[in-house]
Design a protein around this motif. Structure first.
Motif, PDB file in Angstrom:
ATOM      1  N   ASP A   1       1.085  -1.146   0.128  1.00 61.79           N
ATOM      2  CA  ASP A   1      -0.308  -0.041   0.048  1.00 61.79           C
ATOM      3  C   ASP A   1       0.471   1.190  -0.419  1.00 61.79           C
ATOM      4  O   ASP A   1       0.370   2.160  -0.506  1.00 61.79           O
ATOM      5  N   ASP A   2       1.957   1.172   0.663  1.00 57.18           N
ATOM      6  CA  ASP A   2       2.817   2.627   0.367  1.00 57.18           C
ATOM      7  C   ASP A   2       4.249   2.470   0.448  1.00 57.18           C
ATOM      8  O   ASP A   2       5.416   3.160   1.046  1.00 57.18           O
ATOM      9  N   SER A   3       4.763   0.404   0.561  1.00 53.91           N
ATOM     10  CA  SER A   3       6.294   0.662   0.215  1.00 53.91           C
ATOM     11  C   SER A   3       6.355  -0.553  -0.573  1.00 53.91           C
ATOM     12  O   SER A   3       5.683  -1.421  -0.859  1.00 53.91           O
TER      13      SER A   3
ATOM     14  N   ILE B   1      10.983   1.537  -1.210  1.00 57.26           N
ATOM     15  CA  ILE B   1      11.819   0.347  -1.805  1.00 57.26           C
ATOM     16  C   ILE B   1      12.253   0.441   0.439  1.00 57.26           C
ATOM     17  O   ILE B   1      12.804   0.894   0.424  1.00 57.26           O
ATOM     18  N   ARG B   2      11.147  -0.241   0.805  1.00 58.89           N
ATOM     19  CA  ARG B   2      11.572  -0.194   2.947  1.00 58.89           C
ATOM     20  C   ARG B   2      12.792  -1.742   3.354  1.00 58.89           C
ATOM     21  O   ARG B   2      12.795  -1.259   4.219  1.00 58.89           O
ATOM     22  N   HIS B   3      11.836  -2.873   2.327  1.00 59.65           N
ATOM     23  CA  HIS B   3      12.567  -3.461   2.838  1.00 59.65           C
ATOM     24  C   HIS B   3      13.352  -4.655   1.389  1.00 59.65           C
ATOM     25  O   HIS B   3      12.368  -4.797   0.590  1.00 59.65           O
ATOM     26  N   VAL B   4      14.315  -5.286   2.334  1.00 59.49           N
ATOM     27  CA  VAL B   4      15.128  -5.996   1.356  1.00 59.49           C
ATOM     28  C   VAL B   4      14.977  -7.747   1.756  1.00 59.49           C
ATOM     29  O   VAL B   4      15.956  -7.583   3.016  1.00 59.49           O
TER      30      VAL B   4
ATOM     31  N   GLY C   1       1.063  -2.432   4.167  1.00 58.11           N
ATOM     32  CA  GLY C   1      -0.388  -2.359   4.177  1.00 58.11           C
ATOM     33  C   GLY C   1      -1.772  -3.372   4.607  1.00 58.11           C
ATOM     34  O   GLY C   1      -1.061  -4.204   5.785  1.00 58.11           O
ATOM     35  N   ALA C   2      -2.610  -2.979   3.823  1.00 56.22           N
ATOM     36  CA  ALA C   2      -2.958  -4.870   4.009  1.00 56.22           C
ATOM     37  C   ALA C   2      -2.285  -5.903   2.954  1.00 56.22           C
ATOM     38  O   ALA C   2      -3.383  -7.166   2.845  1.00 56.22           O
ATOM     39  N   ARG C   3      -1.370  -6.129   2.282  1.00 56.25           N
ATOM     40  CA  ARG C   3      -0.890  -7.180   1.609  1.00 56.25           C
ATOM     41  C   ARG C   3      -0.063  -8.016   3.222  1.00 56.25           C
ATOM     42  O   ARG C   3       1.266  -7.227   3.382  1.00 56.25           O
ATOM     43  N   GLU C   4       0.117  -9.288   3.072  1.00 55.16           N
ATOM     44  CA  GLU C   4       0.327  -9.968   3.669  1.00 55.16           C
ATOM     45  C   GLU C   4       1.446 -10.871   2.768  1.00 55.16           C
ATOM     46  O   GLU C   4       1.183 -11.619   1.971  1.00 55.16           O
ATOM     47  N   VAL C   5       2.924 -10.582   3.842  1.00 49.21           N
ATOM     48  CA  VAL C   5       3.880 -11.528   2.906  1.00 49.21           C
ATOM     49  C   VAL C   5       4.610 -12.220   4.498  1.00 49.21           C
ATOM     50  O   VAL C   5       4.782 -12.187   5.587  1.00 49.21           O
ATOM     51  N   ARG C   6       4.649 -13.467   4.177  1.00 50.59           N
ATOM     52  CA  ARG C   6       4.725 -14.668   4.619  1.00 50.59           C
ATOM     53  C   ARG C   6       5.889 -15.031   4.629  1.00 50.59           C
ATOM     54  O   ARG C   6       6.821 -15.680   3.503  1.00 50.59           O
ATOM     55  N   ILE C   7       7.030 -15.004   5.582  1.00 52.25           N
ATOM     56  CA  ILE C   7       9.086 -15.141   4.972  1.00 52.25           C
ATOM     57  C   ILE C   7       9.261 -15.761   5.969  1.00 52.25           C
ATOM     58  O   ILE C   7       9.115 -16.178   7.156  1.00 52.25           O
ATOM     59  N   ILE C   8       9.678 -17.244   5.847  1.00 54.56           N
ATOM     60  CA  ILE C   8       9.123 -18.522   6.621  1.00 54.56           C
ATOM     61  C   ILE C   8      10.739 -19.171   5.781  1.00 54.56           C
ATOM     62  O   ILE C   8      11.275 -19.265   4.652  1.00 54.56           O
TER      63      ILE C   8
END
Length: 317
Positions: A42-44, A72-75, A151-158
């Motif tokens: 949503d914002d990044s 770009i806030r996360h790598v 934002g509303a987007r979910e990313v599961r990092i496993i």
């Protein structure tokens, strides 16, 4: 040496493909060169695998700017290998660098040796390497699993389990059913197994398959967007690991030396896998590690630039 060392002679630039797998979810692939991913929230923006140098990261940033002006806030680093991580310094915004705690520990243990080794093996993949300021260090580590909300987007990092390395991490978007596997899955490209855990890797692939992705971005090779292609990528990776480790196990049981096992592996595997990208590059490293594991060496020995050359001469000289 009877043939060029690793991929030093590979100087041909590859054609890049930038494809949208779901709204705001992209893969950058390049004919068997290492892949990267982009997830627009949503914002990044989240980038998956930073690329090998700041200059090459700049090319990836340009792709991001084709589709969004969000920062770009996360790598995310799917594992510790230099070709995936050293480009972090090329991002214009201050980024949070995410990796599993195991991947960070591997950078501490062997990051510098790996950097020197990889640049020697495959110089084309390190364009602008003189601009690399040093090792890349995660700013955020996790154990097991974490969820990143864009934002509303979910990313599961496993941290999916041991396989390509001990610290392999995947990115799973459950709503879109898109999976970024890192080098746990390859498609039309030879798995690099120099730091692998052959006996654990198939079970790790089972965990990825259980997610039932609709799209899968492998570490190398084109994005897989049909059930048949996804199955082919998973099964092809499994088959390569199974076939190679069987040769190593049989050789160790028979008391054969590494050179004998290597020659047998090349003879048996070239007809089936020799057309895959970087087959000739990977096999000396892959067989060396499979031989060690079959002999009971659980933690992969550290590759150095010097060990690379010594091994290559022994097997290919």
């Amino acid at each position: 040496m009877s043939k060029g060392f690793a991929s030093q002679a590979d100087l041909v630039e590859k054609k890049e493909t930038f494809s949208e797998l779901a709204p705001g979810v992209y893969a950058l692939t390049a004919e068997g060169d290492p892949n990267s991913g982009i997830v627009v929230g949503d914002d990044s923006v989240l980038v998956i695998d930073a690329r090998a140098t700041p200059r090459m990261a700049g090319d990836l940033v340009a792709r991001v700017r084709e589709v969004t002006d969000k920062p770009i806030r996360h790598v995310l680093l799917t594992h510790y290998h230099a070709v995936r991580v050293l480009g972090v310094a090329g991002y214009p915004d201050r980024v949070n660098v995410i990796a599993s705690d195991v991947a960070r520990a591997m950078i501490v243990e062997r990051g510098q040796q790996d950097m020197d080794s990889e640049i020697q093996r495959f110089p084309r993949l390190f364009r602008g390497r003189e601009e690399i300021p040093g090792l890349t260090w995660p700013t955020l580590t996790f154990r097991g699993e974490m969820t990143l909300w864009l934002g509303a987007r979910e990313v599961r990092i496993i941290h999916a389990g041991r396989g390509h390395t001990a610290g392999d991490t995947i990115a799973w978007l459950p709503q879109e059913q898109v999976l970024f596997s890192g080098d746990l899955v390859e498609y039309g490209a030879t798995p690099y197994c120099g730091d692998a855990h052959f006996q654990d890797w198939p079970a790790t692939l089972d965990r990825l398959e259980a997610l039932q992705p609709k799209a899968l971005v492998p570490g190398r090779g084109e994005a897989l967007t049909t059930p048949d292609r996804i199955r082919e990528g998973l099964e092809g990776t499994r088959a390569f690991l199974r076939d190679l480790y069987a040769v190593a196990e049989a050789g160790v049981a028979a008391g054969h030396d590494l050179k004998t096992v290597y020659d047998r592996a090349m003879s048996e595997m070239r007809p089936k896998y020799g057309h895959w990208v970087i087959f000739e590059h990977c096999m000396p490293f892959d067989v060396s590690r499979a031989y060690d594991e079959a002999k009971g060496i659980d933690t992969p020995r550290i590759w150095t630039a010097e060990r690379d050359i010594e091994m290559w001469r022994a097997l290919e000289g």
